[in-house]
Design an enzyme around this catalytic site. Structure first.
Site, PDB file in Angstrom:
ATOM      1  N   ASN A  88       0.816  -1.213   0.000  1.00  0.00           N
ATOM      2  CA  ASN A  88       0.000   0.000   0.000  1.00  0.00           C
ATOM      3  C   ASN A  88       0.849   1.262   0.000  1.00  0.00           C
ATOM      4  O   ASN A  88       0.532   2.233  -0.680  1.00  0.00           O
ATOM      5  CB  ASN A  88      -0.994  -0.011   1.168  1.00  0.00           C
ATOM      6  CG  ASN A  88      -2.282  -0.711   0.745  1.00  0.00           C
ATOM      7  OD1 ASN A  88      -2.396  -1.166  -0.387  1.00  0.00           O
ATOM      8  ND2 ASN A  88      -3.235  -0.798   1.637  1.00  0.00           N
ATOM      9  N   THR A 126      -5.007   7.773  10.393  1.00  0.00           N
ATOM     10  CA  THR A 126      -5.482   7.418  11.737  1.00  0.00           C
ATOM     11  C   THR A 126      -4.838   8.288  12.818  1.00  0.00           C
ATOM     12  O   THR A 126      -3.658   8.609  12.741  1.00  0.00           O
ATOM     13  CB  THR A 126      -5.146   5.937  12.023  1.00  0.00           C
ATOM     14  OG1 THR A 126      -5.693   5.145  10.975  1.00  0.00           O
ATOM     15  CG2 THR A 126      -5.716   5.470  13.349  1.00  0.00           C
ATOM     16  N   TRP A 157      -0.193   4.659  14.468  1.00  0.00           N
ATOM     17  CA  TRP A 157      -0.096   3.401  13.703  1.00  0.00           C
ATOM     18  C   TRP A 157       0.376   3.621  12.270  1.00  0.00           C
ATOM     19  O   TRP A 157       0.055   2.807  11.404  1.00  0.00           O
ATOM     20  CB  TRP A 157      -1.466   2.679  13.631  1.00  0.00           C
ATOM     21  CG  TRP A 157      -2.083   2.299  14.906  1.00  0.00           C
ATOM     22  CD1 TRP A 157      -3.272   2.734  15.398  1.00  0.00           C
ATOM     23  CD2 TRP A 157      -1.560   1.389  15.881  1.00  0.00           C
ATOM     24  NE1 TRP A 157      -3.522   2.161  16.609  1.00  0.00           N
ATOM     25  CE2 TRP A 157      -2.492   1.333  16.926  1.00  0.00           C
ATOM     26  CE3 TRP A 157      -0.393   0.624  15.962  1.00  0.00           C
ATOM     27  CZ2 TRP A 157      -2.305   0.551  18.056  1.00  0.00           C
ATOM     28  CZ3 TRP A 157      -0.203  -0.163  17.079  1.00  0.00           C
ATOM     29  CH2 TRP A 157      -1.151  -0.191  18.106  1.00  0.00           C
ATOM     30  N   ILE A 158       1.086   4.680  11.987  1.00  0.00           N
ATOM     31  CA  ILE A 158       1.360   4.990  10.581  1.00  0.00           C
ATOM     32  C   ILE A 158       2.557   4.178  10.066  1.00  0.00           C
ATOM     33  O   ILE A 158       3.702   4.347  10.493  1.00  0.00           O
ATOM     34  CB  ILE A 158       1.584   6.512  10.384  1.00  0.00           C
ATOM     35  CG1 ILE A 158       0.409   7.297  10.999  1.00  0.00           C
ATOM     36  CG2 ILE A 158       1.764   6.842   8.914  1.00  0.00           C
ATOM     37  CD1 ILE A 158      -0.983   6.907  10.505  1.00  0.00           C
ATOM     38  N   GLN A 281     -10.502 -36.943  11.601  1.00  0.00           N
ATOM     39  CA  GLN A 281     -11.550 -36.172  10.919  1.00  0.00           C
ATOM     40  C   GLN A 281     -11.689 -34.747  11.448  1.00  0.00           C
ATOM     41  O   GLN A 281     -12.025 -33.836  10.689  1.00  0.00           O
ATOM     42  CB  GLN A 281     -12.886 -36.906  11.006  1.00  0.00           C
ATOM     43  CG  GLN A 281     -12.914 -38.102  10.074  1.00  0.00           C
ATOM     44  CD  GLN A 281     -14.249 -38.806  10.042  1.00  0.00           C
ATOM     45  OE1 GLN A 281     -15.084 -38.606  10.912  1.00  0.00           O
ATOM     46  NE2 GLN A 281     -14.435 -39.654   9.057  1.00  0.00           N
ATOM     47  N   GLU A 365      -7.300  -0.623   7.029  1.00  0.00           N
ATOM     48  CA  GLU A 365      -8.224  -0.282   5.934  1.00  0.00           C
ATOM     49  C   GLU A 365      -9.678  -0.522   6.343  1.00  0.00           C
ATOM     50  O   GLU A 365     -10.534  -0.810   5.516  1.00  0.00           O
ATOM     51  CB  GLU A 365      -7.882  -1.090   4.670  1.00  0.00           C
ATOM     52  CG  GLU A 365      -7.174  -0.287   3.605  1.00  0.00           C
ATOM     53  CD  GLU A 365      -5.738   0.042   3.967  1.00  0.00           C
ATOM     54  OE1 GLU A 365      -5.232  -0.463   4.986  1.00  0.00           O
ATOM     55  OE2 GLU A 365      -5.126   0.830   3.243  1.00  0.00           O
ATOM     56  N   GLY A 366      -9.951  -0.395   7.661  1.00  0.00           N
ATOM     57  CA  GLY A 366     -11.322  -0.556   8.168  1.00  0.00           C
ATOM     58  C   GLY A 366     -11.524  -1.899   8.826  1.00  0.00           C
ATOM     59  O   GLY A 366     -11.333  -2.942   8.201  1.00  0.00           O
ATOM     60  N   ASN A 369     -16.030  -4.601  11.770  1.00  0.00           N
ATOM     61  CA  ASN A 369     -17.293  -3.900  12.052  1.00  0.00           C
ATOM     62  C   ASN A 369     -17.540  -2.761  11.076  1.00  0.00           C
ATOM     63  O   ASN A 369     -18.679  -2.517  10.675  1.00  0.00           O
ATOM     64  CB  ASN A 369     -17.304  -3.343  13.488  1.00  0.00           C
ATOM     65  CG  ASN A 369     -17.668  -4.389  14.513  1.00  0.00           C
ATOM     66  OD1 ASN A 369     -17.850  -5.559  14.174  1.00  0.00           O
ATOM     67  ND2 ASN A 369     -17.762  -3.992  15.765  1.00  0.00           N
TER      68      ASN A 369
HETATM   69  C1  LIG Z   1       0.026  -2.456  12.485  1.00  0.00           C
HETATM   70  C2  LIG Z   1      -0.918  -1.405  12.033  1.00  0.00           C
HETATM   71  C3  LIG Z   1      -0.599  -0.616  10.936  1.00  0.00           C
HETATM   72  C4  LIG Z   1      -1.454   0.422  10.543  1.00  0.00           C
HETATM   73  N1  LIG Z   1      -1.080   1.242   9.507  1.00  0.00           N
HETATM   74  C5  LIG Z   1      -1.812   2.375   9.271  1.00  0.00           C
HETATM   75  C6  LIG Z   1      -1.352   3.340   8.299  1.00  0.00           C
HETATM   76  O1  LIG Z   1      -0.325   3.169   7.638  1.00  0.00           O
HETATM   77  N2  LIG Z   1      -2.089   4.477   8.137  1.00  0.00           N
HETATM   78  C7  LIG Z   1      -3.231   4.729   8.848  1.00  0.00           C
HETATM   79  O2  LIG Z   1      -3.826   5.787   8.640  1.00  0.00           O
HETATM   80  N3  LIG Z   1      -3.682   3.822   9.765  1.00  0.00           N
HETATM   81  C8  LIG Z   1      -3.002   2.665   9.990  1.00  0.00           C
HETATM   82  N4  LIG Z   1      -3.450   1.738  10.904  1.00  0.00           N
HETATM   83  C9  LIG Z   1      -4.630   2.079  11.711  1.00  0.00           C
HETATM   84  C10 LIG Z   1      -5.844   1.234  11.405  1.00  0.00           C
HETATM   85  O3  LIG Z   1      -6.435   1.648  10.217  1.00  0.00           O
HETATM   86  C11 LIG Z   1      -6.773   1.388  12.631  1.00  0.00           C
HETATM   87  O4  LIG Z   1      -6.180   0.639  13.683  1.00  0.00           O
HETATM   88  C12 LIG Z   1      -8.167   0.935  12.336  1.00  0.00           C
HETATM   89  O5  LIG Z   1      -8.806   1.839  11.479  1.00  0.00           O
HETATM   90  C13 LIG Z   1      -8.997   0.796  13.622  1.00  0.00           C
HETATM   91  O6  LIG Z   1      -8.856   1.915  14.437  1.00  0.00           O
HETATM   92  P1  LIG Z   1      -8.553   1.731  15.997  1.00  0.00           P
HETATM   93  O7  LIG Z   1      -7.465   0.743  16.139  1.00  0.00           O
HETATM   94  O8  LIG Z   1      -8.363   3.097  16.538  1.00  0.00           O
HETATM   95  O9  LIG Z   1      -9.871   1.063  16.576  1.00  0.00           O
HETATM   96  P2  LIG Z   1     -11.183   1.826  17.101  1.00  0.00           P
HETATM   97  O10 LIG Z   1     -11.646   2.793  16.063  1.00  0.00           O
HETATM   98  O11 LIG Z   1     -10.911   2.312  18.480  1.00  0.00           O
HETATM   99  O12 LIG Z   1     -12.235   0.632  17.183  1.00  0.00           O
HETATM  100  C14 LIG Z   1     -12.230  -0.299  18.271  1.00  0.00           C
HETATM  101  C15 LIG Z   1     -13.307  -1.345  18.017  1.00  0.00           C
HETATM  102  O13 LIG Z   1     -14.599  -0.720  17.999  1.00  0.00           O
HETATM  103  C16 LIG Z   1     -15.279  -1.071  16.809  1.00  0.00           C
HETATM  104  N5  LIG Z   1     -16.150   0.021  16.380  1.00  0.00           N
HETATM  105  C17 LIG Z   1     -15.799   1.305  16.118  1.00  0.00           C
HETATM  106  N6  LIG Z   1     -16.878   2.005  15.721  1.00  0.00           N
HETATM  107  C18 LIG Z   1     -17.936   1.149  15.727  1.00  0.00           C
HETATM  108  C19 LIG Z   1     -19.327   1.256  15.409  1.00  0.00           C
HETATM  109  N7  LIG Z   1     -19.852   2.399  14.961  1.00  0.00           N
HETATM  110  N8  LIG Z   1     -20.098   0.152  15.530  1.00  0.00           N
HETATM  111  C20 LIG Z   1     -19.582  -1.012  15.966  1.00  0.00           C
HETATM  112  N9  LIG Z   1     -18.281  -1.179  16.282  1.00  0.00           N
HETATM  113  C21 LIG Z   1     -17.470  -0.124  16.161  1.00  0.00           C
HETATM  114  C22 LIG Z   1     -14.184  -1.342  15.796  1.00  0.00           C
HETATM  115  O14 LIG Z   1     -14.654  -2.160  14.734  1.00  0.00           O
HETATM  116  C23 LIG Z   1     -13.150  -2.052  16.652  1.00  0.00           C
HETATM  117  O15 LIG Z   1     -13.492  -3.403  16.778  1.00  0.00           O
HETATM  118  C24 LIG Z   1      -2.660   0.635  11.250  1.00  0.00           C
HETATM  119  C25 LIG Z   1      -3.000  -0.181  12.345  1.00  0.00           C
HETATM  120  C26 LIG Z   1      -2.144  -1.184  12.717  1.00  0.00           C
HETATM  121  C27 LIG Z   1      -2.537  -2.006  13.929  1.00  0.00           C
END
Ligand SMILES: Cc1cc2nc3c(=O)[nH]c(=O)nc-3n(C[C@H](O)[C@H](O)[C@H](O)COP(=O)(O)OP(=O)(O)OC[C@H]3O[C@@H](n4cnc5c(N)ncnc54)[C@H](O)[C@@H]3O)c2cc1C
Length: 400
Positions: A88, A126, A157-158, A281, A365-366, A369
């Site tokens: 990516n 993020t 997390w970038i 099995q 990438e999302g 959920n």
């Molecule tokens: C190793 C790694 C590399 C990454 N690289 C990048 C990068 O290069 N660039 C970048 O921009 N980001 C990056 N990310 C970030 C990644 O996209 C986010 O971690 C991801 O979008 C989830 O955000 P969060 O971890 O803050 O979880 P949160 O947003 O805090 O969510 C926590 C939980 O709540 C759930 N949730 C949230 N809202 C709702 C809702 N409305 N209904 C039901 N459930 C919900 C989520 O599905 C999740 O299970 C990376 C993450 C990791 C771990």
């Protein structure tokens, strides 16, 4: 008989295997030990044309298309998930978004170096306040002062932020306007002051290809580096994620395939009560489910690639592929761990590492959920996932 790749894509996956054998396997151990960013390896991947599939030859691309990037991403992830990480940053969300939304001058200045592996990319959306609500949680601001913007805030997390030469970064130029106040910037961290990136400690993932916390203090970005208009950033980010989901789905499929291959080998070798595990099995059930889920994930991923290849709306197909491939990979990683049992925890086997990358890609990438929300609202008629006009410069669609 299995679904077979057309011959030209099979040749591309041969190139991936050659690069992994000749350029990655001999050096990966040393990089993992030192923690140094493997610039020369990324360069060799770029030289082999592995990042350029969706770009024209005039920019140094191969114009091999969306099926090709899918095949490359799956194979890299199957063989070396660490370097699959680069797909990516070097091939899709970073350079393809600049290609898709940039001016001719921006495209010519930034894209060729990224896809050649001469410049390291990043996609910084993020923030610590939550990735699932990227717009709501965004606190980073960009204030214009004449010919520059000053950026302040932090990102979380970038990936590759500690090595980045040319990245995309999203910030609010109008914090009161919600997602309509977000603007996209091409940033060049090595040129300016006020940018710091600290790798986040994560056992299981690579020690040399890292994801980081980023801190911006009056970090200056020239106005000419703004991508699109002020306020267009959220639309640009969502469009970038649509294409990013394609390579993530392919990489999850590659990881699931690796789980199946390791599980089959181990089930044949491991004798319990004098019989190979594979003759029991309950073990066969785990393998049977993998053997069905993986081709289904691959078919959905290729269907998403087809929507992009033919210039159709691809948001729904990409979300379906990413969601299903995530489930398939999670199942496969757990099944492999059950088959290896105690040995799943031993460092000499790849079980823990693959599981870590499955978790990472399932979230990136999302989250599942987020995909469920997109797909359920679409099916219920609440919000058409494919409601946005197609933006795909590779296929001549430039709607805003
Ligand atoms: C190793 C790694 C590399 C990454 N690289 C990048 C990068 O290069 N660039 C970048 O921009 N980001 C990056 N990310 C970030 C990644 O996209 C986010 O971690 C991801 O979008 C989830 O955000 P969060 O971890 O803050 O979880 P949160 O947003 O805090 O969510 C926590 C939980 O709540 C759930 N949730 C949230 N809202 C709702 C809702 N409305 N209904 C039901 N459930 C919900 C989520 O599905 C999740 O299970 C990376 C993450 C990791 C771990």
């Amino acid at each position: 008989m299995d679904f077979e790749l057309p011959e030209e894509y099979a040749a591309i996956t041969d190139t991936v295997r050659r690069i992994v054998e000749a350029e990655i396997k001999p050096v990966i151990g040393a990089y993992e030990t030192s923690g140094e960013f493997p610039y020369p390896v990324i360069r060799k991947m770029g030289d082999a044309g592995l990042f350029g599939a969706t770009f024209p030859e005039s920019l140094g691309g191969t114009d091999a298309g969306f099926f090709a990037i899918t095949a490359i991403s799956e194979e890299f992830s199957r063989l070396t998930p660490e370097f699959g990480y680069a797909m990516n940053q070097q091939a899709m969300t970073c350079p393809f978004t600049i290609f898709n939304w940039g001016s001719d001058a921006q495209i010519e200045r930034f894209v060729p170096d990224l896809i050649a592996g001469r410049a390291i990319g990043m996609f910084a959306l993020t923030e610590p306040g939550g990735g699932s609500d990227a717009a709501g949680a965004m606190k980073t601001t960009a204030r214009r002062h004449g010919d520059i913007y000053r950026l302040n805030g932090s990102k979380q997390w970038i990936t590759f932020a500690n090595a980045c030469d040319t990245g995309l970064l999203f910030a609010k130029t109008d914090p009161a306007a919600g997602h309509a106040g977000i603007t996209a910037f091409v940033v060049e961290p090595k040129r300016g002051r006020g940018y710091r990136a600290h790798p986040i400690a994560m056992s299981g993932l690579s020690n040399c290809l890292r994801s980081c916390a980023v801190f911006l203090e009056d970090f200056e970005v020239p106005v000419e580096n703004r991508l699109g208009a002020e306020g267009e950033g959220f639309k640009i980010a969502m469009n970038a994620l649509e294409y990013g989901r394609l390579t993530v789905a392919a990489r999850l499929t590659g990881l699931a395939q690796a789980c199946l291959e390791h599980s089959v080998t181990y089930s044949k070798e491991r004798l319990i009560r004098g019989k190979p595990l594979g003759e029991y099995q309950m073990i066969q059930q785990l393998i049977a489910d993998m053997a069905v889920n993986i081709p289904a994930a691959r078919a959905l991923t290729w269907r998403a690639a087809w929507t992009m290849e033919t210039g159709r709306p691809s948001s729904r197909a990409a979300a379906q592929a990413k969601y299903f491939a995530g489930n398939a990979a999670r199942h496969a990683a757990q099944a492999m761990a059950d088959i290896y049992a105690g040995y799943a925890l031993a460092d000499e086997y790849p079980v823990k590492k693959i599981a870590a990358y499955v978790n990472m890609l399932t979230v990136g990438e999302g989250t599942p959920n987020v995909q469920r929300i997109l797909l359920a609202e679409d099916a219920l008629g609440i919000k058409d996932t494919d409601r946005h006009p197609v933006r795909n410069r590779a296929r001549g669609h430039l709607s805003r």
